[in-house]
Every structure is written in C-alpha cells, then in structure tokens.
Design a protein around this motif. Structure first.
Motif, PDB file in Angstrom:
ATOM      1  N   VAL A  13     -14.505   5.514  -2.520  1.00 57.66           N
ATOM      2  CA  VAL A  13     -13.751   6.637  -3.085  1.00 57.66           C
ATOM      3  C   VAL A  13     -13.099   7.428  -1.954  1.00 57.66           C
ATOM      4  N   GLU A  14     -13.841   7.716  -0.911  1.00 62.78           N
ATOM      5  CA  GLU A  14     -13.289   8.500   0.200  1.00 62.78           C
ATOM      6  C   GLU A  14     -12.144   7.769   0.894  1.00 62.78           C
ATOM      7  N   ARG A  15     -12.257   6.446   1.051  1.00 68.22           N
ATOM      8  CA  ARG A  15     -11.142   5.670   1.635  1.00 68.22           C
ATOM      9  C   ARG A  15      -9.900   5.784   0.758  1.00 68.22           C
ATOM     10  N   SER A  16     -10.106   5.743  -0.554  1.00 69.98           N
ATOM     11  CA  SER A  16      -8.985   5.870  -1.486  1.00 69.98           C
ATOM     12  C   SER A  16      -8.345   7.247  -1.361  1.00 69.98           C
ATOM     13  N   LEU A  17      -9.172   8.272  -1.274  1.00 67.18           N
ATOM     14  CA  LEU A  17      -8.651   9.640  -1.220  1.00 67.18           C
ATOM     15  C   LEU A  17      -7.865   9.922   0.050  1.00 67.18           C
ATOM     16  N   LYS A  18      -8.143   9.199   1.121  1.00 67.31           N
ATOM     17  CA  LYS A  18      -7.344   9.359   2.341  1.00 67.31           C
ATOM     18  C   LYS A  18      -5.886   8.973   2.098  1.00 67.31           C
ATOM     19  N   LEU A  19      -5.668   8.056   1.177  1.00 65.04           N
ATOM     20  CA  LEU A  19      -4.303   7.683   0.811  1.00 65.04           C
ATOM     21  C   LEU A  19      -3.747   8.640  -0.243  1.00 65.04           C
ATOM     22  N   VAL A  20      -4.574   8.998  -1.213  1.00 65.06           N
ATOM     23  CA  VAL A  20      -4.139   9.864  -2.318  1.00 65.06           C
ATOM     24  C   VAL A  20      -3.527  11.159  -1.796  1.00 65.06           C
ATOM     25  N   VAL A  21      -4.089  11.734  -0.742  1.00 65.40           N
ATOM     26  CA  VAL A  21      -3.582  13.016  -0.238  1.00 65.40           C
ATOM     27  C   VAL A  21      -2.150  12.916   0.268  1.00 65.40           C
ATOM     28  N   THR A  22      -1.661  11.707   0.521  1.00 64.42           N
ATOM     29  CA  THR A  22      -0.280  11.536   1.000  1.00 64.42           C
ATOM     30  C   THR A  22       0.725  11.362  -0.140  1.00 64.42           C
ATOM     31  N   TRP A  23       0.251  11.221  -1.365  1.00 67.17           N
ATOM     32  CA  TRP A  23       1.121  10.833  -2.459  1.00 67.17           C
ATOM     33  C   TRP A  23       2.067  11.887  -3.017  1.00 67.17           C
ATOM     34  N   PRO A  24       1.897  13.166  -2.724  1.00 67.01           N
ATOM     35  CA  PRO A  24       2.950  14.086  -3.154  1.00 67.01           C
ATOM     36  C   PRO A  24       4.315  13.743  -2.536  1.00 67.01           C
ATOM     37  N   ALA A  25       4.315  12.933  -1.501  1.00 63.72           N
ATOM     38  CA  ALA A  25       5.566  12.487  -0.880  1.00 63.72           C
ATOM     39  C   ALA A  25       6.182  11.281  -1.599  1.00 63.72           C
ATOM     40  N   TRP A  26       5.568  10.835  -2.681  1.00 63.61           N
ATOM     41  CA  TRP A  26       6.058   9.658  -3.413  1.00 63.61           C
ATOM     42  C   TRP A  26       7.498   9.863  -3.858  1.00 63.61           C
ATOM     43  N   ASP A  27       8.302   8.830  -3.699  1.00 67.58           N
ATOM     44  CA  ASP A  27       9.735   8.891  -4.026  1.00 67.58           C
ATOM     45  C   ASP A  27      10.049   8.560  -5.486  1.00 67.58           C
ATOM     46  N   GLY A  28       9.032   8.316  -6.284  1.00 69.04           N
ATOM     47  CA  GLY A  28       9.244   8.010  -7.698  1.00 69.04           C
ATOM     48  C   GLY A  28       9.483   6.542  -7.993  1.00 69.04           C
ATOM     49  N   GLN A  29       9.492   5.718  -6.967  1.00 69.26           N
ATOM     50  CA  GLN A  29       9.707   4.285  -7.151  1.00 69.26           C
ATOM     51  C   GLN A  29       8.368   3.563  -7.237  1.00 69.26           C
ATOM     52  N   PRO A  30       8.106   2.896  -8.383  1.00 62.49           N
ATOM     53  CA  PRO A  30       6.857   2.131  -8.497  1.00 62.49           C
ATOM     54  C   PRO A  30       6.779   1.043  -7.419  1.00 62.49           C
ATOM     55  N   ARG A  31       5.579   0.730  -7.021  1.00 63.48           N
ATOM     56  CA  ARG A  31       5.332  -0.343  -6.047  1.00 63.48           C
ATOM     57  C   ARG A  31       4.854  -1.573  -6.813  1.00 63.48           C
ATOM     58  N   THR A  32       5.162  -2.743  -6.278  1.00 64.62           N
ATOM     59  CA  THR A  32       4.737  -4.003  -6.888  1.00 64.62           C
ATOM     60  C   THR A  32       3.718  -4.668  -5.977  1.00 64.62           C
ATOM     61  N   SER A  33       2.567  -5.006  -6.536  1.00 65.26           N
ATOM     62  CA  SER A  33       1.506  -5.660  -5.762  1.00 65.26           C
ATOM     63  C   SER A  33       1.859  -7.127  -5.532  1.00 65.26           C
ATOM     64  N   ASP A  34       1.075  -7.779  -4.691  1.00 68.67           N
ATOM     65  CA  ASP A  34       1.287  -9.206  -4.411  1.00 68.67           C
ATOM     66  C   ASP A  34       1.170 -10.064  -5.665  1.00 68.67           C
ATOM     67  N   ASP A  35       0.422  -9.580  -6.663  1.00 66.50           N
ATOM     68  CA  ASP A  35       0.275 -10.336  -7.906  1.00 66.50           C
ATOM     69  C   ASP A  35       1.207  -9.797  -9.009  1.00 66.50           C
ATOM     70  N   ASP A  36       2.262  -9.107  -8.595  1.00 61.36           N
ATOM     71  CA  ASP A  36       3.339  -8.638  -9.481  1.00 61.36           C
ATOM     72  C   ASP A  36       2.938  -7.570 -10.491  1.00 61.36           C
ATOM     73  N   ARG A  37       1.888  -6.826 -10.202  1.00 61.64           N
ATOM     74  CA  ARG A  37       1.550  -5.681 -11.050  1.00 61.64           C
ATOM     75  C   ARG A  37       2.201  -4.433 -10.457  1.00 61.64           C
ATOM     76  N   ILE A  38       2.572  -3.524 -11.339  1.00 59.82           N
ATOM     77  CA  ILE A  38       3.247  -2.293 -10.941  1.00 59.82           C
ATOM     78  C   ILE A  38       2.215  -1.197 -10.683  1.00 59.82           C
ATOM     79  N   TYR A  39       2.412  -0.433  -9.589  1.00 62.86           N
ATOM     80  CA  TYR A  39       1.537   0.687  -9.269  1.00 62.86           C
ATOM     81  C   TYR A  39       2.344   1.916  -8.900  1.00 62.86           C
ATOM     82  N   THR A  40       1.832   3.052  -9.354  1.00 56.30           N
ATOM     83  CA  THR A  40       2.344   4.374  -9.005  1.00 56.30           C
ATOM     84  C   THR A  40       1.121   5.199  -8.610  1.00 56.30           C
TER      85      THR A  40
END
Length: 148
Positions: A13-40
């Motif tokens: 959880v803590e490793r995940s939250l280190k990334l989460v704190v940066t997400w207010p900078a998100w540009d609104g474009q969904p990301r696509t994983s290597d297995d073609d799933r969409i993530y925001t």
C-alpha cells in the motif's frame, strides 16, 4: 518465519501511495497497460482497494471455515465515468485514508490469529501467508499510471 505477513500488504500500500501523491498532475489521458487494459488514477485506486477488499473477505471466510464468496468484480475490464474524473489533492487524501486503513486491517487481522494459522493448509485455497505474498504485487495497479 514469524514476521506478520500482513506487513507485506501494508508495505505494498505504501509503495502504491508514493505514486498516488503525484497524480494530481495527471493530464486526463488514460494509460494502457501491457495487456491492453485502461488505467487512470481513480481506476488504479479503485482496483487497489477492490483487490484488498476481495482478499480480506477471503481471509475472513477462511478463518471462519466457510466458503469464500465468488469473485464477480468486473475488475480492470471496465473503466467507469468516475474513473475518468480529474484526480485532485483531495482524492490523494481520500486514497491515503482508504488504502492505509485497508493495509492496516491486514496487519491487525493477521496479528489477531495464532501465527500457525498463517501457513495452515486451506486447499484448494491459498494459505493466509500466500494471500499476503500475492498482495505484494498490489502496486502493479499504481505502476500502470506511474509517477506523474
């Protein structure tokens, strides 16, 4: 090994939250994983929380000696309108509260049972330790959005 396996979940959880704190900078474009799933950002937080809830319910069922509830989540296969919303500082605070509480619940739940329960054979299900070890990879969802 006598270290509480729930600590592995809290660390993920803590490793995940280190990334989460940066997400207010998100540009609104969904990301696509290597297995073609969409993530925001919202979808990644939802999937982390859902994954924790799913396995916490599994742990509780196993300890109660009752069948686990079948997994019927749509999981990562759907992206909801809410997943596409902007991700704000308030969303970061909410994610921190929600995810840390869930991670801590694993630590406390595992601490509340005899450590012999952690490795007890529960075939065809995983042991409690194996469930916690599986959740080590929980931050995969956060990595799909990455550090922004």
């Amino acid at each position: 090994m006598t270290e509480n396996p729930g600590e592995l979940v809290a660390a993920a959880v803590e490793r995940s939250l280190k990334l989460v704190v940066t997400w207010p900078a998100w540009d609104g474009q969904p990301r696509t994983s290597d297995d073609d799933r969409i993530y925001t950002p919202h979808k990644a937080v939802r999937r982390i929380a859902d994954h924790l809830i799913d396995h916490l319910a599994e742990v509780e069922a196993l300890l109660a000696g009752v069948p686990t509830q079948p997994d019927e989540w749509h999981a990562s296969s759907i992206t909801t309108a809410a997943d596409l919303a902007p991700f704000t500082e308030e969303d970061v605070r909410e994610a921190e509260q929600r995810l840390r509480r869930l991670g801590r619940t694993f630590v406390l739940r595992y601490a509340a049972v005899d450590p012999a329960e952690w490795d007890k054979d529960r075939s065809p299900n995983w042991t409690l330790r194996q469930i916690a070890e599986h959740l080590v990879e929980l931050d995969w969802y956060a990595e799909q959005v990455g550090s922004l």
